[in-house]
Design a protein around this motif. Sequence first.
Motif, mmCIF file in Angstrom:
data_model
loop_
_atom_site.group_PDB
_atom_site.id
_atom_site.type_symbol
_atom_site.label_atom_id
_atom_site.label_comp_id
_atom_site.label_asym_id
_atom_site.label_seq_id
_atom_site.Cartn_x
_atom_site.Cartn_y
_atom_site.Cartn_z
ATOM 1 N N ARG A 1 0.827 -1.223 0.000
ATOM 2 C CA ARG A 1 0.000 0.000 0.000
ATOM 3 C C ARG A 1 0.859 1.269 0.000
ATOM 4 O O ARG A 1 0.462 2.289 -0.555
ATOM 5 C CB ARG A 1 -0.936 -0.014 1.220
ATOM 6 N N HIS A 2 2.048 1.211 0.620
ATOM 7 C CA HIS A 2 2.885 2.428 0.701
ATOM 8 C C HIS A 2 3.276 2.944 -0.685
ATOM 9 O O HIS A 2 3.526 4.128 -0.863
ATOM 10 C CB HIS A 2 4.134 2.176 1.564
ATOM 11 N N LEU A 3 3.306 2.059 -1.690
ATOM 12 C CA LEU A 3 3.701 2.494 -3.040
ATOM 13 C C LEU A 3 2.580 3.263 -3.758
ATOM 14 O O LEU A 3 2.810 3.867 -4.797
ATOM 15 C CB LEU A 3 4.138 1.284 -3.883
ATOM 16 N N PHE A 4 1.376 3.215 -3.190
ATOM 17 C CA PHE A 4 0.242 3.935 -3.792
ATOM 18 C C PHE A 4 0.073 5.336 -3.200
ATOM 19 O O PHE A 4 -0.821 6.072 -3.587
ATOM 20 C CB PHE A 4 -1.054 3.136 -3.579
ATOM 21 N N LEU A 5 0.927 5.659 -2.221
ATOM 22 C CA LEU A 5 0.799 6.934 -1.514
ATOM 23 C C LEU A 5 1.982 7.841 -1.795
ATOM 24 O O LEU A 5 3.073 7.370 -2.112
ATOM 25 C CB LEU A 5 0.756 6.669 0.004
ATOM 26 N N ASN A 6 1.763 9.115 -1.631
ATOM 27 C CA ASN A 6 2.844 10.096 -1.657
ATOM 28 C C ASN A 6 3.857 9.674 -0.596
ATOM 29 O O ASN A 6 3.487 9.261 0.503
ATOM 30 C CB ASN A 6 2.231 11.467 -1.322
ATOM 31 N N SER A 7 5.152 9.793 -0.909
ATOM 32 C CA SER A 7 6.194 9.308 0.022
ATOM 33 C C SER A 7 6.101 9.949 1.412
ATOM 34 O O SER A 7 6.527 9.365 2.396
ATOM 35 C CB SER A 7 7.584 9.529 -0.571
ATOM 36 N N SER A 8 5.493 11.143 1.496
ATOM 37 C CA SER A 8 5.373 11.786 2.819
ATOM 38 C C SER A 8 4.424 11.012 3.739
ATOM 39 O O SER A 8 4.443 11.189 4.956
ATOM 40 C CB SER A 8 4.901 13.233 2.671
ATOM 41 N N PHE A 9 3.579 10.131 3.159
ATOM 42 C CA PHE A 9 2.649 9.329 3.974
ATOM 43 C C PHE A 9 3.178 7.916 4.209
ATOM 44 O O PHE A 9 2.521 7.103 4.842
ATOM 45 C CB PHE A 9 1.271 9.215 3.289
ATOM 46 N N GLU A 10 4.373 7.625 3.670
ATOM 47 C CA GLU A 10 4.853 6.229 3.687
ATOM 48 C C GLU A 10 4.844 5.605 5.077
ATOM 49 O O GLU A 10 4.450 4.461 5.258
ATOM 50 C CB GLU A 10 6.264 6.129 3.088
ATOM 51 N N ASP A 11 5.242 6.376 6.082
ATOM 52 C CA ASP A 11 5.319 5.837 7.441
ATOM 53 C C ASP A 11 3.949 5.489 8.025
ATOM 54 O O ASP A 11 3.860 4.778 9.024
ATOM 55 C CB ASP A 11 6.024 6.833 8.381
ATOM 56 N N PHE A 12 2.893 6.031 7.400
ATOM 57 C CA PHE A 12 1.536 5.801 7.928
ATOM 58 C C PHE A 12 0.737 4.839 7.056
ATOM 59 O O PHE A 12 -0.424 4.576 7.325
ATOM 60 C CB PHE A 12 0.770 7.129 8.016
ATOM 61 N N ALA A 13 1.366 4.326 6.003
ATOM 62 C CA ALA A 13 0.639 3.587 4.961
ATOM 63 C C ALA A 13 -0.123 2.377 5.481
ATOM 64 O O ALA A 13 -1.133 1.983 4.908
ATOM 65 C CB ALA A 13 1.603 3.150 3.856
ATOM 66 N N TYR A 14 0.367 1.771 6.572
ATOM 67 C CA TYR A 14 -0.283 0.556 7.058
ATOM 68 C C TYR A 14 -1.161 0.801 8.281
ATOM 69 O O TYR A 14 -1.557 -0.131 8.974
ATOM 70 C CB TYR A 14 0.761 -0.563 7.257
ATOM 71 N N GLN A 15 -1.485 2.077 8.505
ATOM 72 C CA GLN A 15 -2.526 2.398 9.482
ATOM 73 C C GLN A 15 -3.866 2.252 8.759
ATOM 74 O O GLN A 15 -3.945 2.417 7.544
ATOM 75 C CB GLN A 15 -2.370 3.837 9.982
ATOM 76 N N ASP A 16 -4.906 1.958 9.517
ATOM 77 C CA ASP A 16 -6.223 1.777 8.906
ATOM 78 C C ASP A 16 -6.899 3.142 8.706
ATOM 79 O O ASP A 16 -7.882 3.468 9.360
ATOM 80 C CB ASP A 16 -7.071 0.849 9.788
#
Length: 213
Positions: free
Chosen positions: A37-52
């Motif tokens: 999922r982190h690859l579908f987000l802007n890199s600034s959100f990468e650390d939060f990508a696996y939060q629901d």
Amino acid sequence: MKDTAKHQGLRNLLAKQLEEKGIKDKNVLEAIKKIPRHLFLNSSFEDFAYQDKAFPIGAGQTISQPYTVAFQSQLLQVKKDDKILEIGTGSGYQTAVLVAMGAKVFSVERQKELFKTTSLLLPKMGIKPKHLSFGDGYKGLPQYAPFDSVIVTAGAPVIPQALMAQLKIGGRLVIPVGEQEQIMTMLIRKNETQFEKHEFGEFKFVPLLENKN
């Protein structure tokens, strides 16, 4: 485009969390574990990508929270090689989950910017939907109908007749219906004219837009 052991660990935790929230379909949970999922987000959100949580993806749109993606996917009862129409490609995350579940996905996106980004991103990740198109989701893709299922990933004020018409008999249409808050709604096509309706409580989606093209 890195996908590390740490990311995999976070995905496993996310799948466990979704299972605790009531997602029981093993096929759905395996797809959540598989898709980065982190690859579908802007890199600034990468650390939060696996939060629901849902996050902005540009063009006034969001990537749905994983629970919503899993919930809609579970309602579809996806079988291998099911032909699925997705309305609202968005970031491509829901598309990727359905492909990972073995579906043949035909997806429509109405925002040119998102359509271009996602059309490049999915092949780079080795994810191959059957067809991505830029167009009005209210109209569906009649040229590829009928579909085993239809999934709508934006809130519609009413259920579009065109999408109901493109469903096979026995097929399922899963759509959030409403203006401000949406009720997750599933229609099962019983025959040419009859649909069985089920409702599954409130969800929040961006609106399904029309007549842009």
